[in-house]
Design a protein around this motif. Structure first.
Motif, PDB file in Angstrom:
ATOM      1  N   MET A   1       0.845  -1.196   0.000  1.00 31.80           N
ATOM      2  CA  MET A   1       0.000   0.000   0.000  1.00 31.80           C
ATOM      3  C   MET A   1       0.881   1.248   0.000  1.00 31.80           C
ATOM      4  SD  MET A   1      -3.028  -1.293   2.565  1.00 31.80           S
ATOM      5  CE  MET A   1      -3.722   0.317   2.757  1.00 31.80           C
ATOM      6  N   PRO A   2       1.664   1.437  -1.051  1.00 39.14           N
ATOM      7  CA  PRO A   2       2.612   2.553  -1.043  1.00 39.14           C
ATOM      8  C   PRO A   2       1.947   3.931  -1.004  1.00 39.14           C
ATOM      9  CG  PRO A   2       2.484   1.595  -3.228  1.00 39.14           C
ATOM     10  CD  PRO A   2       1.694   0.699  -2.304  1.00 39.14           C
TER      11      PRO A   2
ATOM     12  N   ILE B   1      -9.424 -10.603   1.595  1.00 42.29           N
ATOM     13  CA  ILE B   1      -8.338 -10.291   0.665  1.00 42.29           C
ATOM     14  C   ILE B   1      -8.161  -8.785   0.479  1.00 42.29           C
ATOM     15  CG2 ILE B   1      -8.591 -12.478  -0.554  1.00 42.29           C
ATOM     16  CD1 ILE B   1      -9.918 -10.777  -2.859  1.00 42.29           C
ATOM     17  N   GLY B   2      -9.025  -8.001   1.082  1.00 41.54           N
ATOM     18  CA  GLY B   2      -8.941  -6.555   0.984  1.00 41.54           C
ATOM     19  C   GLY B   2     -10.158  -5.917   1.608  1.00 41.54           C
ATOM     20  N   PHE B   3     -10.325  -4.637   1.352  1.00 45.86           N
ATOM     21  CA  PHE B   3     -11.461  -3.907   1.912  1.00 45.86           C
ATOM     22  C   PHE B   3     -11.812  -2.755   0.977  1.00 45.86           C
ATOM     23  CE2 PHE B   3      -7.651  -1.931   3.539  1.00 45.86           C
ATOM     24  CZ  PHE B   3      -7.896  -0.573   3.416  1.00 45.86           C
ATOM     25  N   LEU B   4     -13.034  -2.247   1.127  1.00 46.31           N
ATOM     26  CA  LEU B   4     -13.446  -1.036   0.434  1.00 46.31           C
ATOM     27  C   LEU B   4     -14.637  -0.445   1.137  1.00 46.31           C
ATOM     28  CD1 LEU B   4     -15.361  -1.509  -2.915  1.00 46.31           C
ATOM     29  CD2 LEU B   4     -15.370  -3.182  -1.099  1.00 46.31           C
TER      30      LEU B   4
ATOM     31  N   ALA C   1      -1.719  -7.809  -2.512  1.00 46.12           N
ATOM     32  CA  ALA C   1      -0.972  -7.824  -3.770  1.00 46.12           C
ATOM     33  C   ALA C   1      -1.225  -9.082  -4.596  1.00 46.12           C
ATOM     34  CB  ALA C   1       0.520  -7.655  -3.501  1.00 46.12           C
ATOM     35  N   ASP C   2      -1.372 -10.232  -3.934  1.00 41.91           N
ATOM     36  CA  ASP C   2      -1.564 -11.479  -4.692  1.00 41.91           C
ATOM     37  C   ASP C   2      -2.964 -11.606  -5.290  1.00 41.91           C
ATOM     38  OD1 ASP C   2      -2.560 -11.778  -2.090  1.00 41.91           O
ATOM     39  OD2 ASP C   2      -2.067 -13.909  -1.983  1.00 41.91           O
ATOM     40  N   HIS C   3      -3.834 -10.630  -5.055  1.00 44.43           N
ATOM     41  CA  HIS C   3      -5.176 -10.628  -5.642  1.00 44.43           C
ATOM     42  C   HIS C   3      -5.411  -9.425  -6.556  1.00 44.43           C
ATOM     43  CE1 HIS C   3      -5.799 -13.582  -2.432  1.00 44.43           C
ATOM     44  NE2 HIS C   3      -6.714 -14.058  -3.244  1.00 44.43           N
ATOM     45  N   ARG C   4      -4.355  -8.698  -6.872  1.00 41.61           N
ATOM     46  CA  ARG C   4      -4.486  -7.549  -7.767  1.00 41.61           C
ATOM     47  C   ARG C   4      -4.536  -8.009  -9.219  1.00 41.61           C
ATOM     48  NH1 ARG C   4      -0.303  -4.023  -4.446  1.00 41.61           N
ATOM     49  NH2 ARG C   4      -1.717  -3.518  -2.746  1.00 41.61           N
TER      50      ARG C   4
END
Length: 190
Positions: A36-37, A78-81, A98-101
């Motif tokens: 998450m740069p 695997i993430g959020f929104l 990253a592995d689900h982008r």
């Protein structure tokens, strides 16, 4: 928008309300400096840091956040929104491991959440604030029909300096019109 978010399902995803107990699953995302740069905090040192961040995300009135879980592995976030919950213009944000982008998960989940926001919550607009160098997020925003409306400078602690933050916007009229025709339509600036 004060009620808890509803469960949302897409063809490949389950969107479940974000909870502090999701911190262990999301810690690797917040901890990895490369993951998450463009996030607005330094990488997390512990699961407690991630739990505190989730609690702060859930605190504002009108905030609605979901975890993203694949239909194949619904136990793993695997993430959020979600919607930031700020008064005035509802902000929107997303992040995925990253592995689900590059698999269309964010776009798919965002469509479901934005449908919820515009149709059920009756939001009159939504904004995304995106770091100028975050090309993947800009592509997602544009593919969803968001249009760039301006920019401002913002401090990014991970970089130790301020950078341009691009503001993208969407309205329900364009969103719903686009969805009725199979996808969002490009929106005129303004």
């Amino acid at each position: 928008m004060d009620a808890a978010p509803t469960l949302l399902d897409t063809a490949r995803l389950h969107l479940q309300p974000l909870r502090p107990c999701d911190a262990p699953a999301l810690f690797p995302l917040f901890h990895d400096p490369g993951a998450m740069p463009y996030w607005h905090t330094l990488p997390h040192a512990s699961v407690d840091d991630t739990r505190a961040t989730i609690e702060s995300m859930l605190r504002p009135p009108h905030a609605r956040w979901w975890t993203l879980r694949t239909a194949a592995d619904p136990a793993r976030a695997i993430g959020f929104l979600g919607f930031l919950g700020y008064a005035g213009i509802p902000g929107f944000g997303y992040a995925v491991h990253a592995d689900h982008r590059s698999q269309g998960y964010v776009r798919e989940a965002a469509r479901a959440a934005l449908d919820e926001g515009f149709r059920q919550l009756r939001l009159d607009r939504v904004e995304l604030w995106i770091h100028e160098a975050n090309l993947p997020s800009r592509r997602v925003a544009e593919s969803l029909g968001f249009v760039r409306r301006g920019c401002f400078r913002q401090m990014y602690p991970r970089e130790g300096r301020s950078r341009e933050t691009w503001v993208y916007g969407a309205t329900p009229a364009r969103w719903c019109a686009g969805r009725a025709h199979g996808g969002p339509v490009p929106m005129a600036a303004g």
